[in-house]
Design a protein around this motif. Structure first.
Motif, PDB file in Angstrom:
ATOM      1  N   GLY A  15       0.797  -1.215   0.000  1.00 33.08           N
ATOM      2  CA  GLY A  15       0.000   0.000   0.000  1.00 33.08           C
ATOM      3  C   GLY A  15       0.829   1.264   0.000  1.00 33.08           C
ATOM      4  O   GLY A  15       0.311   2.337  -0.331  1.00 33.08           O
ATOM      5  N   GLN A  16       2.112   1.155   0.367  1.00 31.34           N
ATOM      6  CA  GLN A  16       2.976   2.326   0.320  1.00 31.34           C
ATOM      7  C   GLN A  16       3.371   2.640  -1.120  1.00 31.34           C
ATOM      8  O   GLN A  16       3.270   1.797  -2.009  1.00 31.34           O
ATOM      9  CB  GLN A  16       4.244   2.086   1.149  1.00 31.34           C
ATOM     10  N   ARG A  17       3.834   3.876  -1.310  1.00 27.16           N
ATOM     11  CA  ARG A  17       4.418   4.255  -2.598  1.00 27.16           C
ATOM     12  C   ARG A  17       5.911   4.451  -2.419  1.00 27.16           C
ATOM     13  O   ARG A  17       6.377   4.811  -1.341  1.00 27.16           O
ATOM     14  CB  ARG A  17       3.750   5.512  -3.151  1.00 27.16           C
ATOM     15  N   LEU A  18       6.652   4.184  -3.477  1.00 28.89           N
ATOM     16  CA  LEU A  18       8.107   4.165  -3.420  1.00 28.89           C
ATOM     17  C   LEU A  18       8.666   4.922  -4.607  1.00 28.89           C
ATOM     18  O   LEU A  18       8.154   4.811  -5.723  1.00 28.89           O
ATOM     19  CB  LEU A  18       8.593   2.722  -3.416  1.00 28.89           C
ATOM     20  N   ARG A  19       9.735   5.680  -4.355  1.00 28.51           N
ATOM     21  CA  ARG A  19      10.410   6.404  -5.436  1.00 28.51           C
ATOM     22  C   ARG A  19      11.910   6.140  -5.334  1.00 28.51           C
ATOM     23  O   ARG A  19      12.503   6.239  -4.260  1.00 28.51           O
ATOM     24  CB  ARG A  19      10.142   7.905  -5.326  1.00 28.51           C
ATOM     25  N   PHE A  20      12.525   5.763  -6.460  1.00 27.09           N
ATOM     26  CA  PHE A  20      13.966   5.560  -6.508  1.00 27.09           C
ATOM     27  C   PHE A  20      14.665   6.892  -6.779  1.00 27.09           C
ATOM     28  O   PHE A  20      14.257   7.644  -7.666  1.00 27.09           O
ATOM     29  CB  PHE A  20      14.334   4.554  -7.595  1.00 27.09           C
ATOM     30  N   VAL A  21      15.718   7.166  -6.018  1.00 29.82           N
ATOM     31  CA  VAL A  21      16.475   8.407  -6.151  1.00 29.82           C
ATOM     32  C   VAL A  21      17.914   8.063  -6.525  1.00 29.82           C
ATOM     33  O   VAL A  21      18.625   7.438  -5.730  1.00 29.82           O
ATOM     34  CB  VAL A  21      16.456   9.209  -4.833  1.00 29.82           C
ATOM     35  N   PRO A  22      18.359   8.419  -7.736  1.00 29.61           N
ATOM     36  CA  PRO A  22      19.731   8.088  -8.145  1.00 29.61           C
ATOM     37  C   PRO A  22      20.769   8.794  -7.278  1.00 29.61           C
ATOM     38  O   PRO A  22      20.630   9.982  -6.946  1.00 29.61           O
ATOM     39  CB  PRO A  22      19.794   8.592  -9.589  1.00 29.61           C
ATOM     40  N   ILE A  23      21.812   8.056  -6.897  1.00 29.00           N
ATOM     41  CA  ILE A  23      22.934   8.609  -6.145  1.00 29.00           C
ATOM     42  C   ILE A  23      24.225   8.102  -6.766  1.00 29.00           C
ATOM     43  O   ILE A  23      24.224   7.147  -7.555  1.00 29.00           O
ATOM     44  CB  ILE A  23      22.884   8.223  -4.647  1.00 29.00           C
ATOM     45  N   ASP A  24      25.356   8.736  -6.403  1.00 30.19           N
ATOM     46  CA  ASP A  24      26.629   8.266  -6.928  1.00 30.19           C
ATOM     47  C   ASP A  24      27.285   7.314  -5.924  1.00 30.19           C
ATOM     48  O   ASP A  24      26.779   7.074  -4.822  1.00 30.19           O
ATOM     49  CB  ASP A  24      27.556   9.443  -7.262  1.00 30.19           C
ATOM     50  N   GLU A  25      28.447   6.787  -6.310  1.00 28.86           N
ATOM     51  CA  GLU A  25      29.119   5.780  -5.484  1.00 28.86           C
ATOM     52  C   GLU A  25      29.533   6.333  -4.125  1.00 28.86           C
ATOM     53  O   GLU A  25      29.394   5.654  -3.099  1.00 28.86           O
ATOM     54  CB  GLU A  25      30.341   5.252  -6.240  1.00 28.86           C
ATOM     55  N   ALA A  26      30.033   7.562  -4.101  1.00 22.58           N
ATOM     56  CA  ALA A  26      30.465   8.156  -2.837  1.00 22.58           C
ATOM     57  C   ALA A  26      29.299   8.283  -1.865  1.00 22.58           C
ATOM     58  O   ALA A  26      29.435   7.993  -0.668  1.00 22.58           O
ATOM     59  CB  ALA A  26      31.099   9.521  -3.097  1.00 22.58           C
ATOM     60  N   GLU A  27      28.156   8.715  -2.380  1.00 21.18           N
ATOM     61  CA  GLU A  27      26.986   8.851  -1.511  1.00 21.18           C
ATOM     62  C   GLU A  27      26.493   7.494  -1.042  1.00 21.18           C
ATOM     63  O   GLU A  27      26.012   7.346   0.084  1.00 21.18           O
ATOM     64  CB  GLU A  27      25.869   9.613  -2.227  1.00 21.18           C
ATOM     65  N   PHE A  28      26.620   6.483  -1.914  1.00 17.60           N
ATOM     66  CA  PHE A  28      26.217   5.122  -1.524  1.00 17.60           C
ATOM     67  C   PHE A  28      26.977   4.688  -0.274  1.00 17.60           C
ATOM     68  O   PHE A  28      26.374   4.239   0.708  1.00 17.60           O
ATOM     69  CB  PHE A  28      26.485   4.144  -2.663  1.00 17.60           C
ATOM     70  N   TYR A  29      28.292   4.819  -0.301  1.00 21.10           N
ATOM     71  CA  TYR A  29      29.094   4.368   0.834  1.00 21.10           C
ATOM     72  C   TYR A  29      28.868   5.247   2.065  1.00 21.10           C
ATOM     73  O   TYR A  29      28.894   4.746   3.202  1.00 21.10           O
ATOM     74  CB  TYR A  29      30.567   4.338   0.451  1.00 21.10           C
ATOM     75  N   HIS A  30      28.628   6.530   1.854  1.00 20.68           N
ATOM     76  CA  HIS A  30      28.331   7.415   2.986  1.00 20.68           C
ATOM     77  C   HIS A  30      27.034   6.988   3.666  1.00 20.68           C
ATOM     78  O   HIS A  30      26.970   6.883   4.899  1.00 20.68           O
ATOM     79  CB  HIS A  30      28.227   8.859   2.506  1.00 20.68           C
ATOM     80  N   LEU A  31      25.997   6.737   2.871  1.00 16.05           N
ATOM     81  CA  LEU A  31      24.714   6.330   3.442  1.00 16.05           C
ATOM     82  C   LEU A  31      24.800   4.944   4.064  1.00 16.05           C
ATOM     83  O   LEU A  31      24.174   4.677   5.092  1.00 16.05           O
ATOM     84  CB  LEU A  31      23.626   6.356   2.364  1.00 16.05           C
ATOM     85  N   GLN A  32      25.583   4.083   3.451  1.00 11.98           N
ATOM     86  CA  GLN A  32      25.724   2.730   3.976  1.00 11.98           C
ATOM     87  C   GLN A  32      26.334   2.731   5.376  1.00 11.98           C
ATOM     88  O   GLN A  32      25.949   1.958   6.242  1.00 11.98           O
ATOM     89  CB  GLN A  32      26.579   1.879   3.030  1.00 11.98           C
ATOM     90  N   GLN A  33      27.291   3.635   5.610  1.00 12.84           N
ATOM     91  CA  GLN A  33      27.927   3.725   6.916  1.00 12.84           C
ATOM     92  C   GLN A  33      26.961   4.192   8.005  1.00 12.84           C
ATOM     93  O   GLN A  33      27.147   3.861   9.181  1.00 12.84           O
ATOM     94  CB  GLN A  33      29.113   4.688   6.845  1.00 12.84           C
ATOM     95  N   HIS A  34      25.940   4.948   7.602  1.00 13.12           N
ATOM     96  CA  HIS A  34      25.014   5.490   8.590  1.00 13.12           C
ATOM     97  C   HIS A  34      23.698   4.714   8.651  1.00 13.12           C
ATOM     98  O   HIS A  34      22.784   5.085   9.392  1.00 13.12           O
ATOM     99  CB  HIS A  34      24.711   6.968   8.266  1.00 13.12           C
ATOM    100  N   GLU A  35      23.605   3.629   7.887  1.00 10.22           N
ATOM    101  CA  GLU A  35      22.376   2.836   7.871  1.00 10.22           C
ATOM    102  C   GLU A  35      22.370   1.901   9.087  1.00 10.22           C
ATOM    103  O   GLU A  35      23.378   1.298   9.438  1.00 10.22           O
ATOM    104  CB  GLU A  35      22.279   2.013   6.584  1.00 10.22           C
ATOM    105  N   HIS A  36      21.197   1.789   9.709  1.00  6.70           N
ATOM    106  CA  HIS A  36      21.079   0.950  10.907  1.00  6.70           C
ATOM    107  C   HIS A  36      20.117  -0.196  10.628  1.00  6.70           C
ATOM    108  O   HIS A  36      19.185  -0.034   9.861  1.00  6.70           O
ATOM    109  CB  HIS A  36      20.549   1.770  12.102  1.00  6.70           C
TER     110      HIS A  36
END
Length: 234
Positions: free
Chosen positions: A213-234
């Motif tokens: 029932g939720q809606r989802l949107r994909f947001v393109p990011i680059d490799e640097a942002e991927f690793y930055h977000l990955q480090q802060h993901e819980h």
């Protein structure tokens, strides 16, 4: 709507055919209604793209052997369905943004999808990240979302030989569907990107990040942002 038995302790409600937002809304409405107003003997509700499977306790429904369980549950559902269907509204407005790093090591099949569709890789990314997708159901693995709304131009066949292991967070296309691998599992979808977000954890109060029932949107990011977000993901 069609009702038919599934074994001796379940009934399937079939709402139509194909992936449809209208069918999804009807299934969600009936599921919500039965969750709020369960009948005696109701055990579990399992929604899918076009069906809702209702599991029940045959002995409770038989009322000490006085009724045939399936006939009794079918009678109850026929009585409840008008009120349940009347509660069907628009799809939920809850929007979840999922960051995705497309291509390269994160999307090893992006080139294949581009060649198959005749679109440049950048156009594949733009088309894939443009829609707001509808989460129709969670299945295959805990937290894995089946999404509706993929651009028809992006349809691509499954891989002839599935991978033995697909990493968690991988975003793929199979036929006219797109989805996200929530856990490391085997899989045959064409992988075009990966998200650093976790989709499932048994430690969370609600183990699945996404819900039907939720809606989802994909947001393109680059490799640097991927690793930055990955480090802060819980």
């Amino acid at each position: 709507m069609r009702l038919f038995p599934l074994g001796d302790a379940a009934v399937v409600l079939e709402f139509g055919h194909g992936i449809s937002p209208a069918i999804h809304r009807a299934i969600q409405a009936v599921s919500r209604y039965l969750t709020e107003y369960p009948f005696p003997g109701l055990r579990e509700l399992v929604p899918a793209f076009t069906t809702l499977t209702v599991y029940y306790d045959p002995w409770v429904l038989s009322e000490n052997g006085r009724h045939q369980p399936y006939e009794r549950v079918a009678e109850i559902l026929h009585q409840l369905l008008p009120a349940a269907q009347a509660a069907a509204g628009e799809a939920g407005t809850d929007l979840v943004e999922i960051p995705v790093c497309y291509g390269g090591e994160f999307g090893p099949d992006l080139a294949f999808v581009a060649a198959h569709t005749g679109l440049p890789p950048g156009e594949v990314i733009a088309r894939h990240s443009a829609p707001d997708y509808l989460v129709h159901l969670i299945g295959f693995a805990p937290g894995f979302p089946y999404l509706g709304g993929l651009d028809e131009r992006l349809a691509a066949p499954r891989k002839a030989e599935p991978r033995a292991l697909v990493p968690a967070g991988a975003v793929g296309i199979a036929g006219a569907q797109t989805g996200i691998y929530s856990l490391p599992t085997p899989g045959g979808w064409q992988l075009i990107g990966r998200t650093p977000r976790r989709l499932f954890s048994p430690e969370w109060a609600r183990p699945s990040l996404l819900q039907a029932g939720q809606r989802l949107r994909f947001v393109p990011i680059d490799e640097a942002e991927f690793y930055h977000l990955q480090q802060h993901e819980h």
